[in-house]
Design a protein around this motif. Sequence first.
Motif, PDB file in Angstrom:
ATOM      1  N   SER A  62      48.492  49.610 -31.368  1.00 28.63           N
ATOM      2  CA  SER A  62      47.271  49.745 -30.576  1.00 28.63           C
ATOM      3  C   SER A  62      46.500  48.434 -30.655  1.00 28.63           C
ATOM      4  CB  SER A  62      46.391  50.872 -31.125  1.00 28.63           C
ATOM      5  OG  SER A  62      47.057  52.109 -31.039  1.00 28.63           O
ATOM      6  N   SER A  63      45.901  48.055 -29.550  1.00 28.24           N
ATOM      7  CA  SER A  63      45.110  46.828 -29.528  1.00 28.24           C
ATOM      8  C   SER A  63      43.711  47.121 -30.061  1.00 28.24           C
ATOM      9  CB  SER A  63      45.015  46.291 -28.099  1.00 28.24           C
ATOM     10  OG  SER A  63      44.107  47.083 -27.344  1.00 28.24           O
ATOM     11  N   SER A  64      42.939  46.073 -30.199  1.00 28.11           N
ATOM     12  CA  SER A  64      41.517  46.257 -30.496  1.00 28.11           C
ATOM     13  C   SER A  64      40.811  46.751 -29.232  1.00 28.11           C
ATOM     14  CB  SER A  64      40.911  44.937 -30.962  1.00 28.11           C
ATOM     15  OG  SER A  64      41.142  43.927 -29.992  1.00 28.11           O
ATOM     16  N   TRP A  65      39.588  47.190 -29.385  1.00 30.02           N
ATOM     17  CA  TRP A  65      38.780  47.597 -28.226  1.00 30.02           C
ATOM     18  C   TRP A  65      38.214  46.363 -27.534  1.00 30.02           C
ATOM     19  CZ3 TRP A  65      38.565  52.430 -26.347  1.00 30.02           C
ATOM     20  CH2 TRP A  65      38.949  53.487 -27.189  1.00 30.02           C
ATOM     21  N   PHE A  66      38.145  46.429 -26.202  1.00 23.90           N
ATOM     22  CA  PHE A  66      37.590  45.329 -25.413  1.00 23.90           C
ATOM     23  C   PHE A  66      36.434  45.840 -24.573  1.00 23.90           C
ATOM     24  CE2 PHE A  66      42.124  44.425 -25.889  1.00 23.90           C
ATOM     25  CZ  PHE A  66      42.095  43.149 -26.448  1.00 23.90           C
ATOM     26  N   MET A  67      35.471  44.965 -24.357  1.00 24.90           N
ATOM     27  CA  MET A  67      34.400  45.250 -23.410  1.00 24.90           C
ATOM     28  C   MET A  67      34.611  44.356 -22.189  1.00 24.90           C
ATOM     29  SD  MET A  67      32.415  47.596 -24.636  1.00 24.90           S
ATOM     30  CE  MET A  67      30.933  47.464 -23.665  1.00 24.90           C
ATOM     31  N   ALA A  68      34.528  44.944 -21.005  1.00 21.39           N
ATOM     32  CA  ALA A  68      34.646  44.160 -19.776  1.00 21.39           C
ATOM     33  C   ALA A  68      33.294  43.514 -19.500  1.00 21.39           C
ATOM     34  CB  ALA A  68      35.072  45.052 -18.619  1.00 21.39           C
ATOM     35  N   ARG A  79      31.097  52.210 -15.842  1.00 21.33           N
ATOM     36  CA  ARG A  79      32.098  51.312 -16.420  1.00 21.33           C
ATOM     37  C   ARG A  79      33.453  52.012 -16.501  1.00 21.33           C
ATOM     38  NH1 ARG A  79      28.966  49.268 -21.756  1.00 21.33           N
ATOM     39  NH2 ARG A  79      27.071  48.495 -20.724  1.00 21.33           N
ATOM     40  N   THR A  80      33.438  53.280 -16.934  1.00 17.60           N
ATOM     41  CA  THR A  80      34.685  54.047 -17.045  1.00 17.60           C
ATOM     42  C   THR A  80      35.371  54.157 -15.696  1.00 17.60           C
ATOM     43  OG1 THR A  80      33.779  55.327 -18.895  1.00 17.60           O
ATOM     44  CG2 THR A  80      35.662  56.266 -17.726  1.00 17.60           C
ATOM     45  N   GLU A  81      34.601  54.511 -14.657  1.00 13.37           N
ATOM     46  CA  GLU A  81      35.192  54.650 -13.316  1.00 13.37           C
ATOM     47  C   GLU A  81      35.727  53.309 -12.819  1.00 13.37           C
ATOM     48  OE1 GLU A  81      32.890  56.548 -10.354  1.00 13.37           O
ATOM     49  OE2 GLU A  81      32.575  58.382 -11.504  1.00 13.37           O
ATOM     50  N   TYR A  82      34.975  52.246 -13.049  1.00 10.99           N
ATOM     51  CA  TYR A  82      35.416  50.917 -12.613  1.00 10.99           C
ATOM     52  C   TYR A  82      36.710  50.515 -13.325  1.00 10.99           C
ATOM     53  CZ  TYR A  82      31.570  49.209  -9.652  1.00 10.99           C
ATOM     54  OH  TYR A  82      30.701  48.990  -8.614  1.00 10.99           O
ATOM     55  N   LEU A  83      36.776  50.781 -14.629  1.00 14.48           N
ATOM     56  CA  LEU A  83      37.952  50.382 -15.401  1.00 14.48           C
ATOM     57  C   LEU A  83      39.195  51.133 -14.941  1.00 14.48           C
ATOM     58  CD1 LEU A  83      36.426  50.123 -18.980  1.00 14.48           C
ATOM     59  CD2 LEU A  83      37.613  48.277 -17.770  1.00 14.48           C
ATOM     60  N   VAL A  84      39.082  52.441 -14.774  1.00 11.36           N
ATOM     61  CA  VAL A  84      40.242  53.241 -14.342  1.00 11.36           C
ATOM     62  C   VAL A  84      40.696  52.792 -12.954  1.00 11.36           C
ATOM     63  CG1 VAL A  84      41.031  55.556 -13.719  1.00 11.36           C
ATOM     64  CG2 VAL A  84      39.679  55.217 -15.787  1.00 11.36           C
ATOM     65  N   THR A  85      39.728  52.599 -12.051  1.00 11.25           N
ATOM     66  CA  THR A  85      40.070  52.161 -10.692  1.00 11.25           C
ATOM     67  C   THR A  85      40.722  50.777 -10.712  1.00 11.25           C
ATOM     68  OG1 THR A  85      38.189  53.421  -9.832  1.00 11.25           O
ATOM     69  CG2 THR A  85      39.152  51.764  -8.374  1.00 11.25           C
ATOM     70  N   ALA A  86      40.158  49.860 -11.485  1.00 14.91           N
ATOM     71  CA  ALA A  86      40.701  48.500 -11.554  1.00 14.91           C
ATOM     72  C   ALA A  86      42.118  48.503 -12.127  1.00 14.91           C
ATOM     73  CB  ALA A  86      39.793  47.616 -12.404  1.00 14.91           C
ATOM     74  N   TRP A  87      42.348  49.336 -13.136  1.00  8.70           N
ATOM     75  CA  TRP A  87      43.679  49.412 -13.747  1.00  8.70           C
ATOM     76  C   TRP A  87      44.714  49.917 -12.743  1.00  8.70           C
ATOM     77  CZ3 TRP A  87      47.321  47.943 -16.590  1.00  8.70           C
ATOM     78  CH2 TRP A  87      48.312  48.776 -17.110  1.00  8.70           C
ATOM     79  N   LEU A  88      44.340  50.905 -11.931  1.00  4.96           N
ATOM     80  CA  LEU A  88      45.263  51.440 -10.933  1.00  4.96           C
ATOM     81  C   LEU A  88      45.527  50.419  -9.817  1.00  4.96           C
ATOM     82  CD1 LEU A  88      43.863  55.074 -10.773  1.00  4.96           C
ATOM     83  CD2 LEU A  88      46.036  54.354 -11.760  1.00  4.96           C
ATOM     84  N   LEU A  91      40.084  40.497 -12.466  1.00  8.36           N
ATOM     85  CA  LEU A  91      39.953  41.395 -11.310  1.00  8.36           C
ATOM     86  C   LEU A  91      38.540  41.972 -11.235  1.00  8.36           C
ATOM     87  CD1 LEU A  91      42.626  43.961 -10.152  1.00  8.36           C
ATOM     88  CD2 LEU A  91      40.237  44.607 -10.226  1.00  8.36           C
ATOM     89  N   LEU A  92      38.008  42.385 -12.374  1.00  4.24           N
ATOM     90  CA  LEU A  92      36.667  42.988 -12.391  1.00  4.24           C
ATOM     91  C   LEU A  92      35.589  41.965 -12.039  1.00  4.24           C
ATOM     92  CD1 LEU A  92      37.127  45.265 -15.515  1.00  4.24           C
ATOM     93  CD2 LEU A  92      36.618  46.048 -13.193  1.00  4.24           C
ATOM     94  N   TYR A  93      35.765  40.713 -12.438  1.00  7.68           N
ATOM     95  CA  TYR A  93      34.823  39.670 -12.017  1.00  7.68           C
ATOM     96  C   TYR A  93      34.857  39.517 -10.503  1.00  7.68           C
ATOM     97  CZ  TYR A  93      33.276  37.873 -16.538  1.00  7.68           C
ATOM     98  OH  TYR A  93      32.673  37.747 -17.758  1.00  7.68           O
ATOM     99  N   GLY A  94      36.069  39.623  -9.931  1.00  8.01           N
ATOM    100  CA  GLY A  94      36.182  39.536  -8.475  1.00  8.01           C
ATOM    101  C   GLY A  94      35.478  40.687  -7.780  1.00  8.01           C
ATOM    102  N   VAL A  95      35.554  41.878  -8.375  1.00 10.86           N
ATOM    103  CA  VAL A  95      34.886  43.056  -7.795  1.00 10.86           C
ATOM    104  C   VAL A  95      33.373  42.878  -7.808  1.00 10.86           C
ATOM    105  CG1 VAL A  95      34.427  45.516  -8.124  1.00 10.86           C
ATOM    106  CG2 VAL A  95      36.753  44.643  -8.365  1.00 10.86           C
TER     107      VAL A  95
END
Length: 920
Positions: A332-338, A349-358, A518-522
């Motif tokens: 397991s990796s460490s935790w990251f903050m976007a 943040r949760t919705e953005y992360l899940v959407t960005a990952w997909l 990707l999230l910076y681009g969003v």
Amino acid sequence: MGHVIGAALSGDVIFAEWATRAKIPCVGSVEELSSFLQAEPVDWIFSVANPFIVPPDVFGQVRQGAFNYHDGPLPRYAGTHATSWALLAQETEYAITWHRIDDGVHTGDVVVQLQVLIAPADTALTLNLKCYEAAIEGFRELLTGLAKGELTAYPQALVSRSYFPRRRRPDAAGCLRWDRPAQDLSAMTRALNLGPYHLNPLGLPKALVGDEGVTVRRLEVLPQRSGLPAGSLLEIHSSHWRVATGTQDVDVCFGSSDGQALDARALARHSNLDEGGRLPILSDDEARSITAAHELLAPSEDFWRQRLEQLRILQFPFLSSCVAEAPPKRQSSSWFMASALAKLSPNDRTEYLVTAWLIYLARITGETELQLGWTPESDRSQAGLKAVEVLIASVVPMEVTIGLAHDFEEVRKAVAAECAQLSEHASFARDLIARCPTLRGVEALRSHQPWPIGITITTDSCSVAGDLTTSQSAGSAPCGDLLTFEVCTQDGSFRWHFDASRLAPEQIDRMTQHLQTLLYGVTADAGQPVRDLDILPAAERTYLLEDLNRTAADYPSERCIHELFEAQVQKAPEAVAVVHEEEHLSYGELNARANRLAHHLIGLGVRPDQPVAICVERSPAMVVGLLAILKAGGAYVPLDPAYPSERLRQLLDDAGPRLLLCDAAGRAALGAEAIADLSVVDFDAATPAWADQSADDPDPHALGLTARNLAYVIYTSGSTGTPKGVMVEHRGMTNYLSWARESYAPTSSSVVSSSLAFDATVNSLFAPLVSGGHALLTKEGDEVEGIRSRVGTPCGLVNVTPILLDVLGQQLQSAGDASRVEVLVIGGEALSSSTVELWRQIQPAARMVNEYGPTEAVVGCAFHDIPADLSASTNVPIGRPISNTRLYLLDGHGQPVPFGAVGELYIGGAGVARGYLNRP
């Protein structure tokens, strides 16, 4: 009995096919039935084993009435799965019922009821068959009564009615409770045996064994009683276990999720059970919890079944190359903050992360319809109850389509809608896979983690600190077999769980950077299509586009290919240039013959860029003809005499040459009609018309010939459509051969065995001629034996396809022959490591090069020196670009994909062809 069936409504494919053959109109829904009845009035509706609820406004349209068959003795056993409930109640007498349809379910007046006896060995399957037989007999009685007007109907005594809803499940959802009487266990096993052919909607009889619910195929009640505590394992055999119960002992046989019998002895070993051990005994509270959990999920089973039937396994691109049999190594990796999401609420943040990952997954895999593993929200009321956790799937399929042309907000809405659906349907009983024939045979579904990629949302408190660890905190078991993306709703942080034997930690770091980019681009421009969002950090973009393509090298870009040959003639005119069987041709003699023919061709009107066809067998005359066409300024169009005449004529029609060089084999292959309108230069002429021409080199300047003119037009295989004539210029050919001369030197000789119409021949024929070596031409039609004879003697370079290489290797190995090749250049298709390993045994000292290039890129645009310690990976890489060539991997929208991701190969540089003949 003479009645006419007006129409049939059925959800069953086999029945619908029968109705079609019987010329009975079929309708597909209750709405269609209603429309039919309005147009075609009928006397009666008969509802037989019918999954559709017929509403009053439909059955009210018939002239005389509507009747339903029910597989139980109404008013008792109303509802669904009545036969199973009767077996569970250990009934011995039973019945089927035909009744009028009214507003309720199974409440209408009874018109026919026939007795059915239940035998001690009856299962739900056999009792259902008995009921169907009785139903047919009862239907005859019903029809006779209707025809004679003598039908007697009587109301049901609803006070004694018992009703079994569709969602109801048996005690403990079929888990055997060993402290119960043996007859209860037998009844449970038989009641849930609906046979292997149809969906079992109730559940399977199961034994809780370790962390599994194992299907019970058969349970036999024995006459004796051991007296040992219930659940004691009395005997373990390969076919069954003998187990103590609340009364008599029982023999239990088990089955796997694919319906096959399980080795009971192997099951015991796997579960660390021995004779004298004891199986778990469920308490009443545990049994109630299991039943309640299954009944809660029952309405969603059709949803999950349909989704599981559409199982899709996403192929993840970043896998290590040599991990086929490596055991899992969970990290397991460490935790990251976007940091790009710092201003958003944790929920956003949760919705953005899940959407960005997909979106990221869709971009790197090239797949827009994604199915991933999803960890359903746990039922807090059942939390910690191990039996429930064992029986309910902990991973379910998330299914979402990523519209890459949409902006981020539109994709986010689609993802949110899927998350809402997942929340609504929660999970499914694990035994659904074994209960459903369409799922039972799907091997991946037998795993608790069928999906390699998973997503899990956790509410646990998260810490951003820490490095990679080999353990996971409680509650975060990965739902993806390879990789799980975990997001914490408390603060919107994320981390990865992954199998380090297949995914390197460095790749996890890269993916983290990609997601952050990707999230910076969003946040910078949320309105752009998500396909255009940049996912590459600047350093990786530079590496992919620039660093990997630093291939600039000097080469004689202003020289034509025959001029490089002429330079070798000046150096060593007496050296051997071509060998064919017993004939040896020196550089000087080859050049003189080519020059005489070239002057003749010039006299016939050959000009720069003009296509000149050549259709000859492999011979010195073939080499003379090719050089002569080039020296005259023409572009040779190779035609293989072994090709079918129809294909050769198709190529001639497209290329449109005015001139053809051929021998007897070429004439025969083309046919007189195809060459009637061409000027033919016949190599088989007794006295060649060019015999008295000058032996001097033609002056390219006088001809207006430059390196930007065409050297050849070679046709693609046509495997993806009509063959296309690829136009290759001298400078591209010069670049490739200059690189080959440097890369494959020293090469004293090269075996020419491939068809002239195959561009690999450019390397095997011309590489030695521009390097001072000699070309060894194999005999036409005997290429395998020709190569085999050559590789048994010192030989510099052999160009060969993987298939031919494999055949040669096996022949040499079986004959005990040695191979003495300096360089094996392999191309034309994917190369397997097994072929490489075979040749390492035959010729351990040979250099093996995997060369890749489409026809449009002058033989090869990429190459890979195969190392001596090649791993057992499936295919050998195509490698890096050759000199003055650039390679890019781009997605479907022209964006570079991350290092290691899936993309389309784009090729640029000196070797790229001018284009296709006669095409834009």
